[in-house]
Design an enzyme around this catalytic site. Structure first.
Site, PDB file in Angstrom:
ATOM      1  N   PRO A  89       0.819  -1.217   0.000  1.00  0.00           N
ATOM      2  CA  PRO A  89       0.000   0.000   0.000  1.00  0.00           C
ATOM      3  C   PRO A  89       0.853   1.267   0.000  1.00  0.00           C
ATOM      4  O   PRO A  89       0.359   2.345  -0.298  1.00  0.00           O
ATOM      5  CB  PRO A  89      -0.838  -0.111   1.284  1.00  0.00           C
ATOM      6  N   GLU A 116       0.882  -7.295   8.830  1.00  0.00           N
ATOM      7  CA  GLU A 116       1.144  -5.848   8.843  1.00  0.00           C
ATOM      8  C   GLU A 116       2.140  -5.417   7.772  1.00  0.00           C
ATOM      9  O   GLU A 116       2.243  -4.245   7.446  1.00  0.00           O
ATOM     10  CB  GLU A 116       1.633  -5.404  10.227  1.00  0.00           C
ATOM     11  N   ARG A 154      -2.206  -8.353 -21.033  1.00  0.00           N
ATOM     12  CA  ARG A 154      -2.972  -7.799 -22.166  1.00  0.00           C
ATOM     13  C   ARG A 154      -2.095  -7.078 -23.173  1.00  0.00           C
ATOM     14  O   ARG A 154      -2.501  -6.870 -24.312  1.00  0.00           O
ATOM     15  CB  ARG A 154      -4.041  -6.821 -21.667  1.00  0.00           C
ATOM     16  N   ASP A 169      -8.534   0.052 -26.120  1.00  0.00           N
ATOM     17  CA  ASP A 169      -8.682   0.097 -24.666  1.00  0.00           C
ATOM     18  C   ASP A 169      -8.637   1.542 -24.192  1.00  0.00           C
ATOM     19  O   ASP A 169      -7.762   2.301 -24.579  1.00  0.00           O
ATOM     20  CB  ASP A 169      -7.572  -0.707 -23.972  1.00  0.00           C
TER      21      ASP A 169
END
Ligand code: 9D3
Length: 256
Positions: A89, A116, A154, A169
């Site tokens: 994160p 964590e 992709r 796209d």
């Protein structure tokens, strides 16, 4: 394109790779993903991968040794990776541009954390990149790893069939997509726009460009900053900026 994924939930990652475009690419040999169970690289009887944090505090931290052993195994079996990506994160945001960079870095190793977090020495010694998929809290790096594999796969030639071209796209072009319709031409009192049924392919292309641009103007004006627009498209945007009143694209039109 080759990925090695290191995780304590290999079945979760395998499940996400089994279907659709990515599953087919693996079957056809265009995409090689080896999912490795971090516990296979432990040396203790109970295959422990976590420990209490130095300094105290809540939760557990992933131990460095199993990651070091797994990464040494990847190097021994596959050679030096082009990138080692820590899903975290605290990473920089994953974007279409980032996908385009990773597709040139094969083989890519993806490290999934749980608890964590992962002992900082793993990042220091091994990670070339640290990536987050967005500002929301997930329970680990496995879903983000699947997101990265999907977006990168992709971009491998042949992975996406001709009928769903990558060129079109929305984030490749830098605009949101235009609205799509299929039969029937009228359903639940809602009609398909006449232009799409007209057979005028020039008009249809123009309508779609305008709808895509209008939606981007309404919903994601930030994308317009870097979008490449022709003269006509620039004129549309200037007109909407002067008079933004027309019905929001997202509202549609409802018969009463
Ligand atoms: C609740 C714990 N948080 C305290 C500030 C830190 C935290 C640690 C580990 C939050 C989430 C996670 C697990 N998430 C990931 O490993 C992760 C993630 C994410 O949660 N959001 C967006 N991208 C990513 S990439 C990896």
């Amino acid at each position: 394109m080759r990925f090695d994924v290191i995780t304590i939930f290999p079945r979760m990652v395998e499940a996400g790779l089994a279907e659709g475009v990515v599953g087919r690419a693996r079957d056809r040999g265009l995409l090689d993903v080896m999912v490795r169970d971090l516990r296979d690289y432990t040396t203790d009887r109970h295959h422990v991968v976590d420990d209490v944090p130095f300094g105290g505090g809540p939760g557990m931290v992933m131990k460095p040794e199993p990651f070091f052993a797994a990464l040494e195994a990847v190097e021994a079996e596959r050679g030096k990776p082009g990138a080692v990506v820590m899903l975290s994160p605290a990473g920089r945001r994953f974007t279409q541009q980032e996908a385009g960079r990773l597709v040139t870095r094969a083989p890519v190793v993806l490290l999934c954390g749980r608890y964590e977090g992962v002992d900082e020495r793993v990042r220091e010694r091994w990670a070339t990149d640290e990536i987050s998929i967005g500002d929301y809290v997930l329970s680990g790096g496995e879903l983000p790893a699947l997101v990265v594999i999907d977006a990168v796969a992709r971009l491998v030639p042949g992975v996406v069939g001709d009928e769903q071209s990558v060129e079109g796209d929305s984030f490749v072009r830098g605009l949101l997509d235009y609205p799509h319709y299929t039969r029937p031409a009228e359903f639940a009192g809602q009609r398909v726009p006449d232009v799409l049924i007209s057979g005028h392919h020039g008009q249809i292309r123009r309508w779609r460009r305008q709808q895509a641009l209008r939606r981007t103007f309404e919903r994601r004006p930030d994308l317009l900053v870097s979008a490449v627009l022709d003269e006509e498209e620039q004129a549309w945007v200037r007109a909407w900026q002067a008079d933004p009143s027309p019905a929001k694209v997202s509202e549609g039109s409802r018969k009463s």
